[in-house]
Design an enzyme around this catalytic site. Structure first.
Site, short mmCIF file in Angstrom:
data_model
loop_
_atom_site.label_atom_id
_atom_site.label_comp_id
_atom_site.label_asym_id
_atom_site.label_seq_id
_atom_site.Cartn_x
_atom_site.Cartn_y
_atom_site.Cartn_z
N ASP A 152 0.62 17.41 -5.60
CA ASP A 152 1.46 16.22 -5.72
C ASP A 152 2.43 16.30 -4.55
OD1 ASP A 152 3.66 14.46 -6.32
OD2 ASP A 152 2.95 14.37 -8.39
N HIS A 153 2.21 15.48 -3.53
CA HIS A 153 2.96 15.71 -2.28
C HIS A 153 4.46 15.49 -2.45
CE1 HIS A 153 2.43 11.28 -1.78
NE2 HIS A 153 3.57 11.37 -1.13
N HIS B 128 3.90 11.27 -9.60
CA HIS B 128 5.09 11.48 -8.78
C HIS B 128 6.39 11.31 -9.55
CE1 HIS B 128 2.29 11.58 -5.57
NE2 HIS B 128 2.18 10.29 -5.38
#
Length: 510
Positions: free
Chosen positions: A179-180, A242
């Site tokens: 999950d950037h 996110h």
């Protein structure tokens, strides 16, 4: 760091070009990558090794944050890259891949440590994982790790099925779900902010906090992702992963330097304490919207349904706002608000913690100019932390003015999210990856909202492109006596912007 072979599925794709290759190059320049490593890129295009290295070099010149440094380092980096044609369904291609990987390990005298990075659509995860196992690629004596991108499933049931399938071939500690947002430097710095500052610890108590707001807004529309996005929407694309990960990182109470397992456990406890929603009650806590024609930076932009590739009758949401409560000792009674949307007035990812108003003052001593104290954590596009306080306005005696104390100024040259995450995966540090328990609990919490959306139990509100979202999202907070902070169109913010503490100090000296 142990020498390693990286096996990159989807090596010719956009993510590899824009994020993965520049991240690896910057890690190499910063001596955060083994000086001896091997990367085998896989794709369906008929590329030679030379063609592949040319494409990698072009991506570095176009997207590397540090530019490209000519010379021996660049050449040594590129020489680590090899290419192999692979059809995901063809078992013989995996046998060929195994031979190439073993050959490179022998030539470079590398231990059989292998990191498999799946930069491909989730529909291919199961097939690739099975073939890695059956071909023997994952059975070497060294370690193996599987890095996968979101989405991990499209609802609770599919996520559980995918996880059960992958678990046949990889242990949970071998799976790294990227999950950037968790790779952003400011997110990874939250633990230090909470724990290294007794003053902040003293403030972060529910008796002092009015509410917490988490915003992730984009100015872009769907762009080239229309075919994907219209079947996913903002809830699946942003909220389930996110936004809920940011919520967990904000609300988690960590002590000292925590291990990956401790961090995951605390995040899991936050999700378990999150008040569940019933499908019939979703409309009271959730607002969904879709952008219509508007303007950004003075230029007209089309509505969602006028975007190329979007059906004219689409009911897909491009905006979601949610009011939620965490029913635990630390946060009980403090509302959390999250929102995310496309075609908003600004590009920003931020956490705003609003503190409660001071106790009532004696009659005649009220000051209507006083603003709530705010702790503002900007995650992007500029990273900074500020604390908004009230100070005496010396130009108007007896009045107050908001002053921003800059706790951490915006810094340049920070590692990008993918640099941090790839570095952690290579080191076997899963702290800032999404563990299965978190993913499952997130889908479980989102599932009633998904069902309410699919059954049209919640109205789809329109909002003009370039705005801060539907009016109903503002009304959601107004029900609690609150409002969204720092919107670009917020009149109070634009008329009287808080001054910096340095400016205030200069006025005092004068």
């Amino acid at each position: 760091m142990e020498p390693v072979t990286l096996v990159l599925f989807g090596a010719t794709g956009d993510l590899a070009k824009r994020k993965i290759y520049p991240a690896l190059y910057n890690l190499y320049l910063d001596h955060k990558l083994p000086r001896t490593f091997s990367l085998v890129g896989l794709g369906r295009r008929e590329w030679s090794d030379v063609k592949f290295r040319q494409q990698v070099e072009q991506s570095l010149r176009e997207f590397s944050r540090s530019g490209v440094k000519e010379g021996a380092d660049l050449e040594a980096f590129l020489q680590a890259f090899r290419y192999s044609v692979l059809n995901i369904d063809r078992t013989e291609d995996y046998s060929k891949l195994l031979s190439l990987v073993e050959e490179r390990e022998q030539v470079l005298q590398l231990p059989p440590n292998r990191l498999f990075y799946l930069s491909v659509g989730p529909e291919y995860f199961e097939t690739i994982a099975a073939n890695i196992h059956q071909s023997g690629l994952g059975s070497a004596k060294g370690w193996k790790r599987l890095v996968i991108e979101k989405p991990f499933g499209h609802d609770l049931l599919s996520a559980r099925e995918l996880n059960q399938y992958l678990s046949h071939f990889f242990k949970e500690e071998e799976i790294y779900r990227i999950d950037h947002y968790l790779g952003k430097p400011m997110v990874q710095g939250l633990e230090a902010l909470w724990q290294a500052n007794p003053a902040i610890q003293g403030l972060l108590k529910k008796q002092y906090i009015s509410n917490v707001q988490i915003t992730a807004s984009e100015t872009v529309g769907v762009e080239e992702r229309a075919g994907y996005y219209d079947h996913v929407g903002a809830l699946r694309d942003m909220v389930q992963n996110h936004m809920l990960q940011l919520l967990m990182m904000t609300a988690t109470q960590l002590s000292g330097k925590s291990t990956p397992d401790q961090v995951s456990l605390k995040k899991k406890l936050v999700m378990e304490a999150l008040d569940p929603l019933r499908k019939q009650d979703v409309s009271q806590q959730v607002v969904r919207g879709q952008y219509v024609a508007g303007s950004q930076q003075g230029l007209p932009v089309p509505g969602y349904k006028a975007e190329p590739g979007i059906p004219a009758d689409s009911t897909n949401e491009t905006f979601v706002a949610v009011r939620m409560l965490i029913n635990d000792f630390f946060w009980r009674g403090v509302p959390f608000y999250i929102r995310t949307g496309k075609r908003m007035g600004e590009k920003a990812t931020r956490i705003v913690i609003e503190f409660k108003e001071p106790l009532a003052q004696p009659a005649g001593e009220q000051n209507d100019k006083a603003k709530p104290n705010l702790l503002i954590i900007e995650l992007g596009p500029k990273e900074r932390i500020t604390l908004q306080l009230n100070m005496m306005d010396l130009a108007h005696k007896g009045e107050l003015k908001p002053v921003e104390v800059e706790l951490l100024a915006g810094q340049t040259g920070l590692p990008e999210a993918y640099e941090n995450l790839i570095h952690d995966a290579l080191n076997g540090d899963s702290t800032y990856f999404a563990h299965w328990d978190e993913v499952e609990l997130s889908w479980k919490w989102v599932q009633p909202i998904l069902e309410a959306f699919e059954e049209n139990l919640i109205p789809l509100h329109e909002y003009p492109a370039g705005s801060s979202g539907p009016r109903q999202a503002h009304e959601l907070l107004a029900q609690d006596g609150n409002h969204w902070w720092l919107d670009v169109e917020e009149p109070e913010r634009s008329e009287e912007k808080p001054v910096q503490i340095r400016e205030y100090a200069q006025s005092v000296n004068q």
